[in-house]
Enzyme design. Structure first.
Site, short mmCIF file in Angstrom:
data_model
loop_
_atom_site.label_atom_id
_atom_site.label_comp_id
_atom_site.label_asym_id
_atom_site.label_seq_id
_atom_site.Cartn_x
_atom_site.Cartn_y
_atom_site.Cartn_z
N ARG A 224 -26.63 -25.28 -4.24
CA ARG A 224 -27.28 -24.72 -5.42
C ARG A 224 -28.80 -24.81 -5.24
O ARG A 224 -29.32 -25.79 -4.69
CB ARG A 224 -26.89 -25.50 -6.68
N HIS A 272 -27.28 -15.62 -1.72
CA HIS A 272 -26.08 -16.26 -2.30
C HIS A 272 -24.80 -15.53 -1.84
O HIS A 272 -24.02 -15.03 -2.66
CB HIS A 272 -26.16 -16.30 -3.84
P1 NDP Z 1 -16.04 -30.50 -4.10
O1 NDP Z 1 -16.09 -30.93 -5.53
O2 NDP Z 1 -14.70 -30.28 -3.47
O3 NDP Z 1 -16.82 -31.58 -3.20
C1 NDP Z 1 -18.04 -32.11 -3.58
C2 NDP Z 1 -18.41 -33.23 -2.61
O4 NDP Z 1 -19.71 -33.73 -2.97
C3 NDP Z 1 -17.44 -34.42 -2.67
O5 NDP Z 1 -17.23 -34.94 -1.39
C4 NDP Z 1 -18.21 -35.42 -3.54
O6 NDP Z 1 -17.89 -36.77 -3.28
C5 NDP Z 1 -19.63 -35.16 -3.11
N1 NDP Z 1 -20.59 -35.64 -4.12
C6 NDP Z 1 -20.66 -35.33 -5.43
N2 NDP Z 1 -21.66 -36.01 -6.02
C7 NDP Z 1 -22.22 -36.78 -5.05
C8 NDP Z 1 -23.28 -37.73 -5.05
N3 NDP Z 1 -23.97 -38.03 -6.17
N4 NDP Z 1 -23.57 -38.33 -3.88
C9 NDP Z 1 -22.86 -38.09 -2.75
N5 NDP Z 1 -21.85 -37.18 -2.70
C10 NDP Z 1 -21.53 -36.55 -3.84
O7 NDP Z 1 -16.92 -29.19 -4.01
P2 NDP Z 1 -16.76 -27.95 -2.99
O8 NDP Z 1 -16.76 -28.47 -1.62
O9 NDP Z 1 -15.66 -27.08 -3.42
O10 NDP Z 1 -18.13 -27.15 -3.32
C11 NDP Z 1 -19.39 -27.75 -3.19
C12 NDP Z 1 -20.46 -26.88 -3.81
O11 NDP Z 1 -20.72 -25.75 -2.98
C13 NDP Z 1 -20.11 -26.23 -5.15
O12 NDP Z 1 -20.25 -27.14 -6.21
C14 NDP Z 1 -21.10 -25.11 -5.22
O13 NDP Z 1 -22.29 -25.55 -5.82
C15 NDP Z 1 -21.37 -24.76 -3.77
N6 NDP Z 1 -20.83 -23.44 -3.40
C16 NDP Z 1 -21.70 -22.48 -2.94
C17 NDP Z 1 -21.23 -21.25 -2.54
C18 NDP Z 1 -22.15 -20.23 -1.99
O14 NDP Z 1 -21.73 -19.08 -1.79
N7 NDP Z 1 -23.39 -20.54 -1.70
C19 NDP Z 1 -19.82 -20.92 -2.63
C20 NDP Z 1 -18.98 -21.99 -3.10
C21 NDP Z 1 -19.49 -23.20 -3.48
P3 NDP Z 1 -16.41 -37.34 -3.62
O15 NDP Z 1 -15.54 -36.70 -2.58
O16 NDP Z 1 -16.53 -38.79 -3.46
O17 NDP Z 1 -16.09 -36.86 -5.01
C1 OXD Z 2 -19.35 -20.90 -6.10
C2 OXD Z 2 -20.41 -20.00 -5.65
O1 OXD Z 2 -19.63 -21.93 -6.75
O2 OXD Z 2 -20.10 -18.86 -5.25
O3 OXD Z 2 -18.17 -20.62 -5.79
O4 OXD Z 2 -21.58 -20.37 -5.61
#
Ligand code: NDP
Ligand code: OXD
Length: 309
Positions: A224, A272
């Site tokens: 993000r 994006h």
């Molecule tokens: P998940 O919820 O599956 O994974 C998030 C990970 O981040 C987990 O391992 C979590 O830890 C870790 N995390 C959360 N908070 C913290 C913290 N404070 N410190 C350290 N680690 C932390 O999310 P996804 O993998 O599905 O997606 C991640 C992000 O990617 C989405 O939220 C979105 O913002 C972005 N995204 C962007 C896209 C794009 O096109 N650019 C498309 C899709 C997603 P734990 O495992 O311990 O909970």
């Molecule tokens: C998502 C994205 O969160 O596209 O899936 O950014």
């Protein structure tokens, strides 16, 4: 019982048609289509207007049209009691894996410098370390981060990941929590951000973090825009602390025309598109989750209340 959809105009009609085909028994309409708001029980949303959900008094569930739910939680008037389902799946993971591998390899093989040399007709033979000597760090080891870590490992990179709770992933060096952040950063020549946006992670890509990376490190932000402190990144690039940045997400999207990232020689801007959900594969995942919700079955993508991601 009907379903309301909020998504940018470009793909709105496509989404409506696809969801309607997948959920024939539920009338689907777009945000601005006329209709009975009291009949709306399900909302599928991407960046809906703040306060906009208050017009649907019988709403039962919110579906984020994406993996992140930050855009839903950003609404100060969000009906907080409603369950939220995020969207995950093979298609989103595959697309993110392609994006991250592409850009890690691009930076690893110093393609930006070679491309910049071509107009000068310069034969720039750079000697790179092999992938096993390049240390990649993935922030966030969730659905997307863990998958990208394994894909990079399969290419040959020396991969580590950092998450909130401890993970065990074969072949990946896993760090957890704030206490291990420094050790993780110190061994990240190329840092990839795949964290969710929460109060804890907003602004995490800042001067302090950049100072903890090896000199000449590169960053890739596919998570993000609000993770990044833009002024700190510009200072780190201009001051020679960081070598390059690949950015897919921004504070303001589309990125304003006069933004300095557009023509910064060390920044690659992508609009994006790292893992853009599409109505065909994304629609299938959303429809399957909604059906399970309606039938009272457990939904794996249901967000744990209060977790924030
Ligand atoms: P998940 O919820 O599956 O994974 C998030 C990970 O981040 C987990 O391992 C979590 O830890 C870790 N995390 C959360 N908070 C913290 C913290 N404070 N410190 C350290 N680690 C932390 O999310 P996804 O993998 O599905 O997606 C991640 C992000 O990617 C989405 O939220 C979105 O913002 C972005 N995204 C962007 C896209 C794009 O096109 N650019 C498309 C899709 C997603 P734990 O495992 O311990 O909970
Ligand atoms: C998502 C994205 O969160 O596209 O899936 O950014």
């Amino acid at each position: 019982m009907s379903l309301i959809i909020h998504v940018g105009n470009a793909r709105a009609q496509w989404w409506k048609e696809h969801l309607q085909t997948l959920l024939p028994e539920i009338p689907c309409r777009l945000w601005n289509d006329p209709g009975d708001d009291t009949a709306v029980h399900y909302a599928v949303l991407w960046k809906h207007p703040p306060g906009g959900l208050l017009r649907f008094p019988n709403l039962e569930v919110i579906v984020s049209m994406g993996a992140g739910i930050d855009h839903v939680l950003a609404d100060p008037e969000l009906p907080r009691h409603l369950p939220i389902i995020r969207t995950t799946g093979f298609d989103l993971t595959q697309r993110m894996r392609e994006y991250v591998c592409l850009h890690v390899l691009r930076l690893h093989r110093r393609l930006p410098e070679i491309e910049a040399a071509q107009p000068r007709r310069e034969w720039l033979q750079l000697v790179n370390p092999p992938a096993y000597e390049r240390r990649v760090g993935i922030m966030g080891l969730g659905n997307l981060g863990a998958d990208c870590a394994l894909a990079l490992k399969a290419i040959g990179f020396d991969v580590a990941g950092w998450s909130k709770s401890r993970k065990e992933i074969a072949g990946i060096t896993c760090f957890a929590g704030d206490g291990e952040r420094r050790a993780f950063l110190e061994r990240s020549d190329i840092l990839v951000c795949l964290l969710p946006l929460t109060d804890e992670t907003r602004g995490i890509l800042d001067a302090d973090l950049f100072a903890g990376l090896p000199k000449d490190a590169c960053i890739i932000n596919a998570a993000r825009g609000e993770h990044l402190v833009e002024a700190d990144l510009l200072a780190a690039l201009d001051g020679g602390r960081l070598r390059a940045a690949t950015l897919d997400v921004f504070h303001k999207e589309p990125l304003p025309e006069d933004h300095p990232f557009w023509d910064h020689p060390k920044v690659l801007v992508t609009p994006h598109v790292a893992s853009l959900i599409d109505p065909v594969a994304g629609g299938k995942a959303i429809a399957a989750n909604l059906r399970r919700f309606i039938e009272g079955e457990p939904v794996a993508d249901m967000v744990e209340p209060g977790r924030g991601y």
